[in-house]
Design an enzyme around this catalytic site. Structure first.
Site, PDB file in Angstrom:
ATOM      1  N   LYS A   1     -66.635   4.633 -21.311  1.00 41.97           N
ATOM      2  CA  LYS A   1     -65.770   4.925 -20.155  1.00 41.97           C
ATOM      3  C   LYS A   1     -65.786   3.741 -19.196  1.00 41.97           C
ATOM      4  O   LYS A   1     -64.744   3.312 -18.693  1.00 41.97           O
ATOM      5  CB  LYS A   1     -66.257   6.200 -19.429  1.00 41.97           C
ATOM      6  CG  LYS A   1     -65.926   7.486 -20.176  1.00 41.97           C
ATOM      7  CD  LYS A   1     -66.639   8.711 -19.611  1.00 41.97           C
ATOM      8  CE  LYS A   1     -66.353   9.927 -20.485  1.00 41.97           C
ATOM      9  NZ  LYS A   1     -67.081  11.127 -20.093  1.00 41.97           N
TER      10      LYS A   1
ATOM     11  N   GLN B   1     -71.362  13.657 -16.106  1.00 42.51           N
ATOM     12  CA  GLN B   1     -71.333  13.758 -17.566  1.00 42.51           C
ATOM     13  C   GLN B   1     -72.079  15.024 -18.016  1.00 42.51           C
ATOM     14  O   GLN B   1     -73.200  15.298 -17.576  1.00 42.51           O
ATOM     15  CB  GLN B   1     -71.976  12.496 -18.179  1.00 42.51           C
ATOM     16  CG  GLN B   1     -71.903  12.419 -19.689  1.00 42.51           C
ATOM     17  CD  GLN B   1     -70.480  12.298 -20.236  1.00 42.51           C
ATOM     18  OE1 GLN B   1     -69.602  11.731 -19.599  1.00 42.51           O
ATOM     19  NE2 GLN B   1     -70.249  12.843 -21.412  1.00 42.51           N
TER      20      GLN B   1
ATOM     21  N   ASP C   1     -62.292  15.508 -13.828  1.00 41.36           N
ATOM     22  CA  ASP C   1     -62.284  16.341 -15.034  1.00 41.36           C
ATOM     23  C   ASP C   1     -61.379  17.568 -14.877  1.00 41.36           C
ATOM     24  O   ASP C   1     -61.092  18.237 -15.873  1.00 41.36           O
ATOM     25  CB  ASP C   1     -63.697  16.875 -15.306  1.00 41.36           C
ATOM     26  CG  ASP C   1     -64.541  15.927 -16.135  1.00 41.36           C
ATOM     27  OD1 ASP C   1     -64.024  15.385 -17.122  1.00 41.36           O
ATOM     28  OD2 ASP C   1     -65.737  15.756 -15.804  1.00 41.36           O
TER      29      ASP C   1
HETATM   30  N1  GUN Z   1     -69.012  15.840 -22.053  1.00 43.13           N
HETATM   31  C1  GUN Z   1     -68.209  15.935 -23.130  1.00 43.13           C
HETATM   32  N2  GUN Z   1     -66.906  15.904 -22.769  1.00 43.13           N
HETATM   33  C2  GUN Z   1     -66.884  15.793 -21.420  1.00 43.13           C
HETATM   34  C3  GUN Z   1     -65.826  15.700 -20.468  1.00 43.13           C
HETATM   35  O1  GUN Z   1     -64.624  15.742 -20.775  1.00 43.13           O
HETATM   36  N3  GUN Z   1     -66.232  15.597 -19.158  1.00 43.13           N
HETATM   37  C4  GUN Z   1     -67.548  15.575 -18.793  1.00 43.13           C
HETATM   38  N4  GUN Z   1     -67.829  15.486 -17.496  1.00 43.13           N
HETATM   39  N5  GUN Z   1     -68.550  15.659 -19.662  1.00 43.13           N
HETATM   40  C5  GUN Z   1     -68.220  15.746 -20.966  1.00 43.13           C
END
Ligand code: GUN
Length: 284
Positions: free
Chosen positions: A49, A93, A116
């Protein structure tokens, strides 16, 4: 011939377009990512990311916290980021260590910085046909991939396997908004094959390796594989047995190279969306 739904290629196209929009900006959008603990998969995702964010001109602030970080300390970090006007978007995360209440953490992120789209305010807006600050990244990436390949959603039977808050539930709402007939399956669903066989669009998000085989798929169906499972052999497996299912599907995602890159592209597009939202607060 089966169409390969190439998420890598599509995401590059989206990221190039996003970089073009960001290039002229004096103040760049800024994304803060909190990662708690040493989950190896989470570390890989967060690194990726950050790398992609940099590539499109988005600033990122990564906050690594130790596995034993208390819930209170994590909430304090979120409060600071909520108050910091230089931060446009916040991501915590997931998964979090077991001693932390995930829903409490998500509720603490200001809805207008919730990249998110997981805060109940944003999910509530999504579920009630409103417009959330951001749409959850994986469902958003899936819809963009379907759009890129001009796959019609309206009136189609979309079957989702997996009812997570991250993928299954928000995706169900988003497909409903696009006038699909949606069936959301889960671990207690009976006769799963009979349901999957009736799907025009089948989306699998369980993390169970090779759960879906060719006998479970309607000829010419669109098959989207969200699953990620690392076997004892160190290899990554999707939910879909690609070799057999690609013989019957009309279109299918590779995995890796399908949904994963689309999720990251959506995250960065969401960051830019929140940046514009904040700009509109300060300009008015
Ligand atoms: N862990 C796996 N997928 C995601 C996501 O889309 N957002 C977040 N914050 N954690 C994740």
């Amino acid at each position: 011939m089966t169409i390969l739904l190439d998420g890598k290629k599509t995401s590059v196209k989206l990221l190039i377009a996003l970089a073009e929009k960001i290039r002229p900006l004096n103040k760049k959008p800024k994304l803060a990512v909190i990662i708690v603990g040493d989950n190896p998969a989470s570390k890989i995702y967060v690194d990726l990311k950050q790398k992609r964010a940099e590539a499109v001109g988005i600033e990122s602030l990564i906050i690594p916290l130790s596995e034993d970080t208390s819930q209170e300390a994590l909430l304090e970090h979120i409060d600071i980021l909520n108050e910091d006007s230089s931060i446009d978007a916040i991501l915590v995360q997931l998964p979090l260590p077991a001693h932390i209440d995930t829903s409490k953490v998500i509720r603490r992120i200001a809805p207008y910085k919730d990249v998110d789209g997981f805060n109940p305010i944003n999910i509530g807006l999504l579920a009630s046909g409103g417009i959330p600050s951001a749409y959850p990244c994986t469902p958003c990436g899936i819809i963009k991939l379907l759009n890129e390949y001009k796959i019609n959603i309206e009136g189609k039977h979309a079957v989702i396997i997996g009812r997570s808050n991250i993928v299954g539930k928000p995706l169900a709402y988003m497909l409903l908004e696009k006038n699909a007939t949606v069936t959301l399956c889960h671990s207690k669903t009976q006769n799963l094959s009979s349901v999957t066989k009736s799907a025009d669009i089948l989306i699998c998000a369980t993390g169970q390796p090779n759960l879906i085989n060719a006998q479970m798929v309607k000829p010419n169906a669109v098959v989207i594989d969200v699953g990620v499972f690392r076997g004892d052999d160190g290899k990554l497996y999707g939910d879909v047995d690609f070799t057999s299912v690609s013989q019957v599907a009309g279109a299918i995602t590779p995995n890796p190279g399908g949904v994963g890159p689309m999720t990251i592209a959506s995250l960065l597009e969401n960051t830019y969306r929140l940046y514009n939202l904040h700009k509109s607060f300060t300009e008015n």
